[in-house]
Design an enzyme around this catalytic site. Structure first.
Site, PDB file in Angstrom:
ATOM      1  N   GLY A 104      11.128  28.467   4.446  1.00 54.98           N
ATOM      2  CA  GLY A 104      11.304  29.285   3.243  1.00 54.98           C
ATOM      3  C   GLY A 104       9.994  29.331   2.483  1.00 54.98           C
ATOM      4  O   GLY A 104       8.920  29.182   3.053  1.00 54.98           O
ATOM      5  N   LYS A 140      11.790  23.299  -0.130  1.00 59.06           N
ATOM      6  CA  LYS A 140      11.300  22.061   0.467  1.00 59.06           C
ATOM      7  C   LYS A 140      11.071  21.052  -0.661  1.00 59.06           C
ATOM      8  O   LYS A 140      11.052  21.419  -1.841  1.00 59.06           O
ATOM      9  CB  LYS A 140      10.011  22.296   1.256  1.00 59.06           C
ATOM     10  CG  LYS A 140       8.775  22.560   0.421  1.00 59.06           C
ATOM     11  CD  LYS A 140       7.537  22.586   1.318  1.00 59.06           C
ATOM     12  CE  LYS A 140       6.261  22.669   0.496  1.00 59.06           C
ATOM     13  NZ  LYS A 140       5.060  22.615   1.343  1.00 59.06           N
ATOM     14  N   LYS A 149       7.328  35.936   3.831  1.00 58.31           N
ATOM     15  CA  LYS A 149       6.626  37.151   3.418  1.00 58.31           C
ATOM     16  C   LYS A 149       5.528  37.540   4.405  1.00 58.31           C
ATOM     17  O   LYS A 149       5.373  38.711   4.752  1.00 58.31           O
ATOM     18  CB  LYS A 149       6.037  36.932   2.022  1.00 58.31           C
ATOM     19  CG  LYS A 149       5.186  38.076   1.489  1.00 58.31           C
ATOM     20  CD  LYS A 149       4.830  37.849   0.023  1.00 58.31           C
ATOM     21  CE  LYS A 149       3.889  36.684  -0.165  1.00 58.31           C
ATOM     22  NZ  LYS A 149       2.521  36.960   0.294  1.00 58.31           N
ATOM     23  N   VAL A 183      -1.334  29.618  -6.467  1.00 59.16           N
ATOM     24  CA  VAL A 183      -2.686  29.780  -5.926  1.00 59.16           C
ATOM     25  C   VAL A 183      -3.716  29.832  -7.049  1.00 59.16           C
ATOM     26  O   VAL A 183      -4.722  29.110  -7.020  1.00 59.16           O
ATOM     27  CB  VAL A 183      -2.770  31.053  -5.059  1.00 59.16           C
ATOM     28  CG1 VAL A 183      -4.212  31.281  -4.587  1.00 59.16           C
ATOM     29  CG2 VAL A 183      -1.840  30.943  -3.862  1.00 59.16           C
ATOM     30  N   PHE A 239       4.966  20.387  12.144  1.00 60.64           N
ATOM     31  CA  PHE A 239       5.844  21.556  12.177  1.00 60.64           C
ATOM     32  C   PHE A 239       6.789  21.534  13.381  1.00 60.64           C
ATOM     33  O   PHE A 239       7.188  22.569  13.889  1.00 60.64           O
ATOM     34  CB  PHE A 239       5.034  22.861  12.150  1.00 60.64           C
ATOM     35  CG  PHE A 239       4.303  23.063  10.852  1.00 60.64           C
ATOM     36  CD1 PHE A 239       4.885  23.762   9.806  1.00 60.64           C
ATOM     37  CD2 PHE A 239       3.037  22.524  10.647  1.00 60.64           C
ATOM     38  CE1 PHE A 239       4.227  23.927   8.599  1.00 60.64           C
ATOM     39  CE2 PHE A 239       2.375  22.687   9.444  1.00 60.64           C
ATOM     40  CZ  PHE A 239       2.964  23.383   8.415  1.00 60.64           C
ATOM     41  N   ALA A 250      12.956  19.884  13.354  1.00 58.74           N
ATOM     42  CA  ALA A 250      14.034  20.885  13.413  1.00 58.74           C
ATOM     43  C   ALA A 250      14.812  20.894  12.107  1.00 58.74           C
ATOM     44  O   ALA A 250      14.924  19.879  11.415  1.00 58.74           O
ATOM     45  CB  ALA A 250      14.963  20.582  14.577  1.00 58.74           C
ATOM     46  N   CYS A 306       5.315  31.931   1.366  1.00 60.48           N
ATOM     47  CA  CYS A 306       4.318  32.353   2.358  1.00 60.48           C
ATOM     48  C   CYS A 306       4.913  32.802   3.689  1.00 60.48           C
ATOM     49  O   CYS A 306       4.800  33.958   4.067  1.00 60.48           O
ATOM     50  CB  CYS A 306       3.307  31.222   2.588  1.00 60.48           C
ATOM     51  SG  CYS A 306       2.282  30.858   1.155  1.00 60.48           S
ATOM     52  N   THR A 320      -2.991  36.746  -0.698  1.00 59.78           N
ATOM     53  CA  THR A 320      -2.761  37.105   0.697  1.00 59.78           C
ATOM     54  C   THR A 320      -2.500  38.601   0.782  1.00 59.78           C
ATOM     55  O   THR A 320      -1.513  39.102   0.233  1.00 59.78           O
ATOM     56  CB  THR A 320      -1.566  36.327   1.271  1.00 59.78           C
ATOM     57  OG1 THR A 320      -1.835  34.926   1.162  1.00 59.78           O
ATOM     58  CG2 THR A 320      -1.333  36.690   2.726  1.00 59.78           C
ATOM     59  N   ASP A 325      -3.847  35.238 -17.593  1.00 56.56           N
ATOM     60  CA  ASP A 325      -2.461  35.576 -17.298  1.00 56.56           C
ATOM     61  C   ASP A 325      -1.940  36.474 -18.417  1.00 56.56           C
ATOM     62  O   ASP A 325      -2.392  36.377 -19.567  1.00 56.56           O
ATOM     63  CB  ASP A 325      -1.605  34.318 -17.201  1.00 56.56           C
ATOM     64  CG  ASP A 325      -0.308  34.559 -16.436  1.00 56.56           C
ATOM     65  OD1 ASP A 325      -0.229  34.155 -15.267  1.00 56.56           O
ATOM     66  OD2 ASP A 325       0.620  35.171 -16.997  1.00 56.56           O
TER      67      ASP A 325
END
Length: 441
Positions: free
Chosen positions: A255, A318, A261, A11, A247, A250, A258, A119, A30
């Site tokens: 995973g 993915k 969690k 992000v 979405f 199947a 996002c 988030t 960072d």
């Protein structure tokens, strides 16, 4: 505008680089000196298509540092984009967010807007505002706004530059006007609301998509039982504009950083307020079970995987990312090893990250052919293009026992019927060209 971004994960780094692309002067902060050195050299520390090229293009407007005091002291806007990992009980760990808030309070020397990109549970922005105001070292005005992200790993740059919408949650006009100025060149709808509504939009959006995935997976499981084809079912559903076709693929569950969690965090928050989100709880339960779908399927062919050569295609959660978080491979491979299997694994970008977790006990391969050679069974966990474009007939040629368990429906059934294999996928008929209906010895 002069912008600082706290955190250079997916992000933070994508946000900072894309804001620089739109002409802003951005300093990314960072704590990892090695990571900062990489970024200063124009090298992205994360695998994200298009990101490194955009970094190099905008280096004159990008700065990377570990010196948060210098980055925050005269920034017009400070984005908080650090991680909010899941706690043991499912709630969000906000310690990194609060730590950055305190650093900002001690560092800012001019009026500014602090924007929470991470988030966070509903109401967190209010707590951050109180924390900053109670720790201010200088007599300045700090306005806090919520600006949740809606990017997907693998398409994060595109999702940011060509966003479906930008959500701004504010309690005062000043912060709202500043953020509108930041995003004035972004060609997309802007939703301005209060902070709690903005926080809820993020959770509600992610949880709805998780619900959709778990729903289609349950329908797929029933399709296998009754003899329906989930791909035809999803196609028929998707033409309905009220449902849409996204979405509805199947598989073996969602995973990433996002959905797992955020579903657990919202479920925990509801329970905290003595309310149960039954649909969200169901999505969580379905997804946990779905991750083991292929292991369960393997029991039709083997009592145990002990001593068998097992090929694994895909380690990341993915395609398009090297992220392993909540990937089905992390659940399944340990079970294979515990069962005594000889595991060979392939992934185009995820191997090095997986090696950090499992440096021993797995043979890592750098081609699909090497992974499949002499295998007794193949598990497909990630729908990489390299897998989808792989000639399905080669499974029969390379494997000792060509049993292919496909958790992502990478191949059409017409092609599978022409191959000398057993092809067992999700929500579709099993193709058994080997005429095997018994458990191997």
């Amino acid at each position: 505008m002069k912008i600082a971004v706290a955190g250079t994960g997916y992000v933070g780094l994508v946000t900072g680089v894309c804001l620089a692309e739109h002409g802003h002067s951005v300093t990314c902060v960072d704590i990892d000196e090695n990571k900062v050195a990489l970024m200063k050299a124009g090298v992205s520390p994360i695998y994200e298509p298009g990101l490194e090229e955009l970094m190099v293009k905008n280096m004159e407007r990008l700065n990377f540092t570990t010196d948060y005091k210098d980055a925050y002291k005269d920034a017009d806007i400070i984005f908080i984009a650090v991680g909010t990992p899941e706690k043991q009980d499912g709630s969000a760990n906000l310690s990194y967010v609060y730590e950055v808030a305190e650093q900002i309070a001690r560092s800012v020397e001019k009026d500014c807007v602090v924007v929470v990109k991470s988030t966070v549970p509903i109401g967190t922005n209010d707590k951050i505002e109180d924390l900053i105001k109670s720790n201010l070292a200088n007599n300045v005005n700090v306005y806090v706004a919520s600006n949740p992200e809606f990017l997907s790993q693998g398409t994060a740059v595109r999702d940011t530059l060509h966003a479906s919408r930008i959500v701004i949650g504010v309690e005062d006009e000043i912060a709202g006007e500043v953020l509108k100025e930041v995003y004035k060149n972004f060609d997309c709808p802007i939703v301005v609301t209060n902070r709690k509504s903005a926080e809820m939009i993020k959770y509600a959006s992610n949880d709805f998509l998780a619900l959709k995935i778990s729903f289609i997976n349950e329908i797929a499981n029933l399709c296998e039982i009754i003899g329906a084809n989930i791909e035809d079912v999803a196609l028929g559903m998707g033409y309905d504009e009220r449902i849409g076709n996204r979405f509805l693929n199947a598989g073996i569950g969602y995973g990433g950083s996002c959905f797992p969690k955020d579903t657990k965090a919202l479920h925990w928050l509801a329970n905290f307020h003595d309310y149960e989100l039954k649909t969200v709880k169901a999505a969580i339960d379905v997804n946990e079970s779905q991750k083991l779908k292929l292991i369960k399927k393997s029991r039709k062919y083997f009592d145990s995987l002990k001593g068998l050569n097992v090929a694994v295609l895909g380690l990341t959660f993915k395609p398009g990312t090297d992220d392993l978080r909540e990937a089905p491979s992390l659940v399944n491979i340990p079970l294979m090893l515990e069962d005594g299997a000889n595991v060979k694994a392939w992934d185009p970008v995820g191997i090095e990250n997986f090696k950090k977790l499992y440096p021993h006990g797995i043979t890592y391969c750098y081609s699909i052919e090497d992974t499949l050679r002499d295998a007794d069974v193949c598990f497909i966990f990630t729908e990489w293009d390299e897998v989808k474009n792989f000639d399905i007939s080669k499974y029969g040629e390379l494997m000792r026992r060509p049993i292919v368990l496909d958790g992502r429906n990478c191949y059409d059934l017409i092609s599978a019927k022409k191959a000398n294999i057993i092809y067992d996928s999700i929500g579709r008929e099993t193709i058994n060209n080997l005429e095997i209906s018994f458990v191997y010895d």
